[in-house]
Design a protein around this motif. Structure first.
Motif, short mmCIF file in Angstrom:
data_model
loop_
_atom_site.label_atom_id
_atom_site.label_comp_id
_atom_site.label_asym_id
_atom_site.label_seq_id
_atom_site.Cartn_x
_atom_site.Cartn_y
_atom_site.Cartn_z
N PHE A 66 1.07 -0.91 -0.34
CA PHE A 66 0.22 0.05 0.05
C PHE A 66 0.88 1.24 0.26
CE2 PHE A 66 -4.00 -2.35 0.58
CZ PHE A 66 -3.94 -2.94 1.38
N PRO A 67 1.21 1.58 -1.67
CA PRO A 67 1.92 2.95 -1.14
C PRO A 67 1.55 3.74 -1.12
CG PRO A 67 2.55 1.87 -2.88
CD PRO A 67 1.30 0.45 -2.65
N ILE A 68 1.81 4.74 -0.23
CA ILE A 68 1.08 6.35 -0.19
C ILE A 68 2.08 7.52 -0.64
CG2 ILE A 68 0.05 8.01 1.12
CD1 ILE A 68 -0.53 5.29 2.73
N SER A 69 0.99 8.36 -1.12
CA SER A 69 2.11 9.47 -1.32
C SER A 69 1.13 10.68 -0.60
CB SER A 69 1.99 10.13 -2.78
OG SER A 69 0.84 10.09 -3.37
N ARG A 70 1.80 11.49 -0.64
CA ARG A 70 1.55 13.17 0.21
C ARG A 70 2.24 13.95 -0.34
NH1 ARG A 70 -1.31 14.87 5.10
NH2 ARG A 70 -2.17 16.62 3.52
N PRO A 71 2.53 14.51 -1.91
CA PRO A 71 2.91 15.74 -2.33
C PRO A 71 2.92 16.59 -1.69
CG PRO A 71 1.51 14.78 -4.38
CD PRO A 71 1.20 14.00 -2.31
N ASN A 72 1.69 17.14 -1.85
CA ASN A 72 1.87 18.56 -0.57
C ASN A 72 0.19 18.53 0.60
OD1 ASN A 72 -1.53 18.71 -2.26
ND2 ASN A 72 -0.04 18.77 -4.17
N LEU A 73 -0.19 19.60 0.52
CA LEU A 73 -0.54 19.76 2.33
C LEU A 73 -2.51 19.32 1.77
CD1 LEU A 73 0.52 22.86 4.08
CD2 LEU A 73 0.38 20.52 4.40
N THR A 74 -2.85 19.17 0.43
CA THR A 74 -4.43 18.76 0.58
C THR A 74 -4.14 18.05 -0.67
OG1 THR A 74 -4.47 19.99 -1.56
CG2 THR A 74 -4.67 21.26 -0.03
N PHE A 75 -3.63 17.21 -0.61
CA PHE A 75 -4.14 15.80 -2.03
C PHE A 75 -2.70 14.55 -1.43
CE2 PHE A 75 -5.03 14.23 -6.04
CZ PHE A 75 -4.23 13.06 -6.30
N SER A 76 -3.18 13.72 -1.47
CA SER A 76 -2.68 12.35 -1.14
C SER A 76 -3.47 11.22 -1.73
CB SER A 76 -2.84 11.82 0.41
OG SER A 76 -2.24 10.36 0.69
N THR A 77 -2.31 10.05 -2.34
CA THR A 77 -2.82 8.66 -2.89
C THR A 77 -2.01 7.77 -2.22
OG1 THR A 77 -0.69 8.61 -4.44
CG2 THR A 77 -2.67 10.26 -5.67
N LEU A 78 -3.30 6.31 -2.30
CA LEU A 78 -2.98 5.11 -1.77
C LEU A 78 -3.05 4.65 -2.84
CD1 LEU A 78 -2.84 3.33 0.55
CD2 LEU A 78 -5.74 3.09 -0.09
N THR A 79 -2.15 3.53 -3.23
CA THR A 79 -1.74 2.46 -3.79
C THR A 79 -2.34 1.55 -3.42
OG1 THR A 79 -0.76 3.37 -5.85
CG2 THR A 79 -0.69 1.55 -6.31
N VAL A 80 -3.11 0.18 -4.13
CA VAL A 80 -3.13 -1.05 -3.85
C VAL A 80 -2.72 -1.58 -4.79
CG1 VAL A 80 -4.95 -3.15 -2.97
CG2 VAL A 80 -5.20 -0.33 -2.45
N SER A 81 -1.08 -2.46 -4.64
CA SER A 81 -0.40 -3.29 -5.11
C SER A 81 -0.50 -4.60 -5.45
CB SER A 81 0.98 -3.19 -4.79
OG SER A 81 1.16 -1.90 -4.95
N ASN A 82 -0.33 -5.05 -6.80
CA ASN A 82 0.03 -6.73 -7.35
C ASN A 82 -1.64 -7.05 -6.64
OD1 ASN A 82 0.25 -9.44 -7.69
ND2 ASN A 82 1.26 -9.60 -6.09
N MET A 83 -2.28 -6.63 -6.71
CA MET A 83 -3.67 -7.55 -6.05
C MET A 83 -4.49 -8.79 -6.39
SD MET A 83 -6.38 -4.04 -7.17
CE MET A 83 -6.20 -4.44 -8.77
N SER A 84 -4.81 -9.44 -5.41
CA SER A 84 -6.13 -10.08 -4.95
C SER A 84 -6.84 -9.89 -4.88
CB SER A 84 -4.97 -10.98 -4.19
OG SER A 84 -5.27 -10.30 -3.12
N PRO A 85 -8.34 -10.49 -4.96
CA PRO A 85 -9.48 -11.23 -4.64
C PRO A 85 -10.01 -10.36 -3.10
CG PRO A 85 -8.95 -12.71 -6.05
CD PRO A 85 -8.09 -12.03 -5.78
N GLU A 86 -8.87 -10.41 -2.31
CA GLU A 86 -8.91 -10.37 -0.50
C GLU A 86 -8.90 -8.90 -0.27
OE1 GLU A 86 -8.92 -14.17 -0.91
OE2 GLU A 86 -6.85 -12.63 -1.84
N ASP A 87 -8.46 -8.29 -1.49
CA ASP A 87 -8.19 -6.60 -1.53
C ASP A 87 -9.78 -5.94 -2.01
OD1 ASP A 87 -5.22 -6.55 -3.03
OD2 ASP A 87 -5.33 -5.88 -0.73
N SER A 88 -10.60 -6.55 -2.07
CA SER A 88 -12.00 -5.85 -2.43
C SER A 88 -12.66 -5.22 -1.04
CB SER A 88 -12.92 -7.13 -3.50
OG SER A 88 -12.41 -7.42 -4.21
N SER A 89 -12.53 -3.97 -1.46
CA SER A 89 -13.25 -3.46 -0.08
C SER A 89 -13.20 -1.98 -0.31
CB SER A 89 -11.79 -3.12 0.88
OG SER A 89 -11.52 -4.20 1.64
N ILE A 90 -14.03 -1.34 0.25
CA ILE A 90 -13.66 -0.13 0.03
C ILE A 90 -12.54 1.03 0.65
CG2 ILE A 90 -15.03 1.98 0.86
CD1 ILE A 90 -17.74 0.59 0.50
#
Lengths: 120, 110
Positions: A66-90
Protein backbone atom coordinates in the motif's frame (compact mmCIF):
# COMPACT_ATOMS: atom_id res chain seq x y z
CA UNK A 1 -15.81 21.10 7.99
CA UNK A 2 -13.99 19.81 4.93
CA UNK A 3 -14.94 18.69 1.47
CA UNK A 4 -13.09 15.53 0.53
CA UNK A 5 -13.25 13.90 -2.87
CA UNK A 6 -11.88 10.57 -3.99
CA UNK A 7 -11.15 9.16 -7.42
CA UNK A 8 -12.17 6.75 -8.72
CA UNK A 9 -15.45 6.21 -6.90
CA UNK A 10 -15.35 2.57 -7.89
CA UNK A 11 -13.31 0.21 -10.05
CA UNK A 12 -13.16 -3.41 -11.07
CA UNK A 13 -9.64 -4.71 -11.52
CA UNK A 14 -7.89 -7.90 -12.47
CA UNK A 15 -5.74 -9.75 -9.97
CA UNK A 16 -2.07 -8.92 -10.16
CA UNK A 17 -2.64 -5.33 -11.25
CA UNK A 18 -2.37 -2.14 -9.21
CA UNK A 19 -4.78 0.72 -8.61
CA UNK A 20 -4.00 4.22 -7.38
CA UNK A 21 -6.71 6.02 -5.42
CA UNK A 22 -6.63 9.79 -5.16
CA UNK A 23 -7.86 11.89 -2.25
CA UNK A 24 -8.31 15.65 -2.54
CA UNK A 25 -9.19 17.99 0.36
CA UNK A 26 -10.43 21.55 0.01
CA UNK A 27 -8.26 22.74 2.94
CA UNK A 28 -4.61 22.39 3.79
CA UNK A 29 -4.03 19.68 6.38
CA UNK A 30 -0.90 18.13 7.81
CA UNK A 31 -2.25 14.64 8.36
CA UNK A 32 -4.37 12.49 6.10
CA UNK A 33 -5.54 9.00 6.92
CA UNK A 34 -6.34 5.95 4.83
CA UNK A 35 -8.84 3.30 5.95
CA UNK A 36 -10.09 0.04 4.54
CA UNK A 37 -13.61 -1.26 5.00
CA UNK A 38 -14.19 -4.79 3.82
CA UNK A 39 -17.72 -5.75 2.74
CA UNK A 40 -20.12 -5.61 5.67
CA UNK A 41 -17.29 -4.92 8.10
CA UNK A 42 -16.01 -2.02 10.18
CA UNK A 43 -13.21 0.37 9.25
CA UNK A 44 -9.53 -0.40 9.76
CA UNK A 45 -6.82 2.24 9.70
CA UNK A 46 -4.18 1.45 7.07
CA UNK A 47 -1.76 4.34 7.49
CA UNK A 48 -1.27 7.98 8.36
CA UNK A 49 0.21 10.24 5.71
CA UNK A 50 2.05 13.37 6.79
CA UNK A 51 3.10 15.86 4.19
CA UNK A 52 6.85 15.77 3.73
CA UNK A 53 7.55 12.47 5.48
CA UNK A 54 7.09 8.74 5.06
CA UNK A 55 3.65 7.37 5.84
CA UNK A 56 3.18 5.49 9.11
CA UNK A 57 1.60 2.09 8.64
CA UNK A 58 -0.53 0.18 11.11
CA UNK A 59 0.10 -3.43 12.03
CA UNK A 60 -0.75 -5.73 9.17
CA UNK A 61 -0.18 -3.16 6.44
CA UNK A 62 3.10 -2.65 4.60
CA UNK A 63 4.45 -0.02 2.25
CA UNK A 64 5.18 -2.47 -0.56
CA UNK A 65 1.52 -3.43 -0.72
CA UNK A 66 0.00 0.00 0.00
CA UNK A 67 2.43 2.72 -1.08
CA UNK A 68 1.22 6.21 -0.20
CA UNK A 69 2.20 9.57 -1.58
CA UNK A 70 1.62 12.95 0.02
CA UNK A 71 2.99 15.55 -2.40
CA UNK A 72 1.26 18.57 -0.84
CA UNK A 73 -1.08 19.65 1.93
CA UNK A 74 -4.31 18.96 0.05
CA UNK A 75 -3.65 15.72 -1.79
CA UNK A 76 -2.70 12.10 -1.18
CA UNK A 77 -2.72 8.84 -3.10
CA UNK A 78 -2.96 5.25 -1.94
CA UNK A 79 -1.89 2.48 -4.30
CA UNK A 80 -3.15 -1.06 -3.86
CA UNK A 81 -0.42 -3.18 -5.44
CA UNK A 82 -0.46 -6.67 -6.93
CA UNK A 83 -4.12 -7.00 -6.10
CA UNK A 84 -5.92 -10.17 -5.16
CA UNK A 85 -9.65 -10.74 -4.54
CA UNK A 86 -8.97 -10.30 -0.79
CA UNK A 87 -8.22 -6.64 -1.51
CA UNK A 88 -11.82 -6.07 -2.56
CA UNK A 89 -12.92 -3.36 -0.13
CA UNK A 90 -13.93 0.23 0.22
CA UNK A 91 -10.95 2.50 0.72
CA UNK A 92 -11.55 5.80 2.51
CA UNK A 93 -9.42 8.80 3.25
CA UNK A 94 -10.02 11.22 6.09
CA UNK A 95 -8.67 14.36 7.76
CA UNK A 96 -8.91 15.67 11.30
CA UNK A 97 -11.22 18.47 12.34
CA UNK A 98 -8.55 19.80 14.69
CA UNK A 99 -6.56 21.09 11.77
CA UNK A 100 -9.60 22.71 10.21
CA UNK A 101 -11.07 24.23 13.35
CA UNK A 102 -7.89 25.87 14.56
CA UNK A 103 -6.95 23.59 17.38
CA UNK A 104 -10.19 22.00 18.53
CA UNK A 105 -9.56 19.04 20.81
CA UNK A 106 -12.42 17.07 19.36
CA UNK A 107 -11.57 13.64 17.96
CA UNK A 108 -13.54 14.38 14.85
CA UNK A 109 -12.49 13.18 11.45
CA UNK A 110 -14.05 14.01 8.10
CA UNK A 111 -14.21 11.12 5.68
CA UNK A 112 -14.26 11.02 1.93
CA UNK A 113 -17.00 9.12 0.08
CA UNK A 114 -14.77 6.09 -0.42
CA UNK A 115 -13.52 4.09 -3.39
CA UNK A 116 -15.20 0.74 -3.93
CA UNK A 117 -12.66 -1.72 -5.31
CA UNK A 118 -13.56 -5.13 -6.70
CA UNK A 119 -10.75 -7.49 -7.68
CA UNK A 120 -11.59 -10.37 -9.96
CA UNK B 1 -7.09 2.01 23.37
CA UNK B 2 -10.36 0.98 25.01
CA UNK B 3 -12.35 -1.75 23.34
CA UNK B 4 -16.04 -1.12 22.76
CA UNK B 5 -19.00 -3.46 22.62
CA UNK B 6 -22.27 -2.56 20.91
CA UNK B 7 -25.36 -4.49 19.84
CA UNK B 8 -24.92 -5.77 16.30
CA UNK B 9 -28.32 -4.56 15.13
CA UNK B 10 -31.51 -2.83 16.23
CA UNK B 11 -34.90 -2.21 14.67
CA UNK B 12 -37.17 0.71 15.43
CA UNK B 13 -40.21 2.45 14.02
CA UNK B 14 -40.50 5.96 12.76
CA UNK B 15 -41.15 8.53 15.45
CA UNK B 16 -39.69 6.46 18.26
CA UNK B 17 -36.70 7.35 20.40
CA UNK B 18 -33.76 5.02 19.86
CA UNK B 19 -31.11 4.37 22.48
CA UNK B 20 -27.90 2.58 21.50
CA UNK B 21 -25.64 1.58 24.37
CA UNK B 22 -21.91 1.06 24.09
CA UNK B 23 -19.81 -0.69 26.73
CA UNK B 24 -16.20 0.40 27.29
CA UNK B 25 -15.16 -1.14 30.58
CA UNK B 26 -11.46 -0.26 30.31
CA UNK B 27 -11.90 3.39 29.40
CA UNK B 28 -8.95 5.53 30.50
CA UNK B 29 -9.05 8.84 32.32
CA UNK B 30 -8.14 10.87 29.25
CA UNK B 31 -10.44 9.02 26.84
CA UNK B 32 -13.34 10.72 25.09
CA UNK B 33 -16.38 8.91 23.71
CA UNK B 34 -17.29 9.66 20.12
CA UNK B 35 -20.13 8.42 17.93
CA UNK B 36 -20.17 8.22 14.14
CA UNK B 37 -22.96 7.46 11.68
CA UNK B 38 -22.38 5.72 8.35
CA UNK B 39 -24.87 5.47 5.53
CA UNK B 40 -24.39 2.91 2.74
CA UNK B 41 -21.82 3.99 0.17
CA UNK B 42 -20.66 6.93 2.30
CA UNK B 43 -17.86 7.59 4.75
CA UNK B 44 -18.65 7.84 8.48
CA UNK B 45 -19.96 11.14 9.77
CA UNK B 46 -19.32 12.57 13.24
CA UNK B 47 -22.47 12.76 15.39
CA UNK B 48 -21.49 13.65 18.93
CA UNK B 49 -18.70 13.46 21.48
CA UNK B 50 -18.58 13.58 25.27
CA UNK B 51 -16.46 12.98 28.33
CA UNK B 52 -19.00 12.69 31.15
CA UNK B 53 -22.65 13.36 32.08
CA UNK B 54 -24.81 14.48 29.18
CA UNK B 55 -24.11 16.16 25.88
CA UNK B 56 -26.80 17.27 23.46
CA UNK B 57 -26.64 18.71 19.96
CA UNK B 58 -29.13 19.22 17.17
CA UNK B 59 -28.90 15.58 16.12
CA UNK B 60 -28.56 13.46 19.25
CA UNK B 61 -27.88 13.22 22.96
CA UNK B 62 -25.09 11.30 24.63
CA UNK B 63 -25.51 10.01 28.17
CA UNK B 64 -22.43 8.96 30.12
CA UNK B 65 -22.75 7.62 33.70
CA UNK B 66 -20.36 8.61 36.43
CA UNK B 67 -18.16 5.51 36.06
CA UNK B 68 -17.90 6.12 32.27
CA UNK B 69 -17.85 2.39 31.56
CA UNK B 70 -20.70 2.75 29.14
CA UNK B 71 -22.44 5.40 27.09
CA UNK B 72 -25.81 5.70 25.40
CA UNK B 73 -26.51 7.47 22.15
CA UNK B 74 -30.08 8.72 22.04
CA UNK B 75 -31.76 9.59 18.75
CA UNK B 76 -35.08 11.37 19.28
CA UNK B 77 -37.99 10.57 16.98
CA UNK B 78 -36.13 8.63 14.32
CA UNK B 79 -37.12 8.67 10.68
CA UNK B 80 -36.41 6.27 7.82
CA UNK B 81 -33.37 8.37 6.92
CA UNK B 82 -31.74 7.46 10.24
CA UNK B 83 -31.25 3.90 8.99
CA UNK B 84 -27.47 3.54 9.18
CA UNK B 85 -24.60 1.95 11.07
CA UNK B 86 -23.63 3.74 14.30
CA UNK B 87 -20.10 3.40 15.67
CA UNK B 88 -18.95 4.12 19.20
CA UNK B 89 -15.26 5.00 19.59
CA UNK B 90 -13.22 5.60 22.72
CA UNK B 91 -9.89 7.36 22.38
CA UNK B 92 -7.77 10.03 24.06
CA UNK B 93 -8.42 13.58 23.02
CA UNK B 94 -6.23 14.45 20.09
CA UNK B 95 -5.45 10.90 19.01
CA UNK B 96 -5.91 9.90 15.42
CA UNK B 97 -5.64 6.16 16.00
CA UNK B 98 -9.29 5.28 15.84
CA UNK B 99 -10.31 1.70 16.43
CA UNK B 100 -13.74 1.21 14.94
CA UNK B 101 -15.74 -1.55 16.57
CA UNK B 102 -18.42 -3.62 14.92
CA UNK B 103 -20.98 -0.82 15.04
CA UNK B 104 -24.75 -1.09 15.45
CA UNK B 105 -26.86 -1.48 12.34
CA UNK B 106 -30.04 0.50 12.98
CA UNK B 107 -33.02 -0.15 10.74
CA UNK B 108 -35.96 2.24 11.01
CA UNK B 109 -39.23 0.80 9.82
CA UNK B 110 -42.27 2.68 8.56
Amino acid sequence: SAVISQKPSRDICQRGTSLTIQCQVDSQVTMMFWYRQQPGQSLTLIATANQGSEATYESGFVIDKFPISRPNLTFSTLTVSNMSPEDSSIYLCSVENRELAGGSSYNEQFFGPGTRLTVL
Amino acid sequence: LAKTTQPISMDSYEGQEVNITCSHNNIATNDYITWYQQFPSQGPRFIIQGYKTKVTNEVASLFIPADRKSSTLSLPRVSLSDTAVYYCLVAPSGTYKYIFGTGTRLKVLA
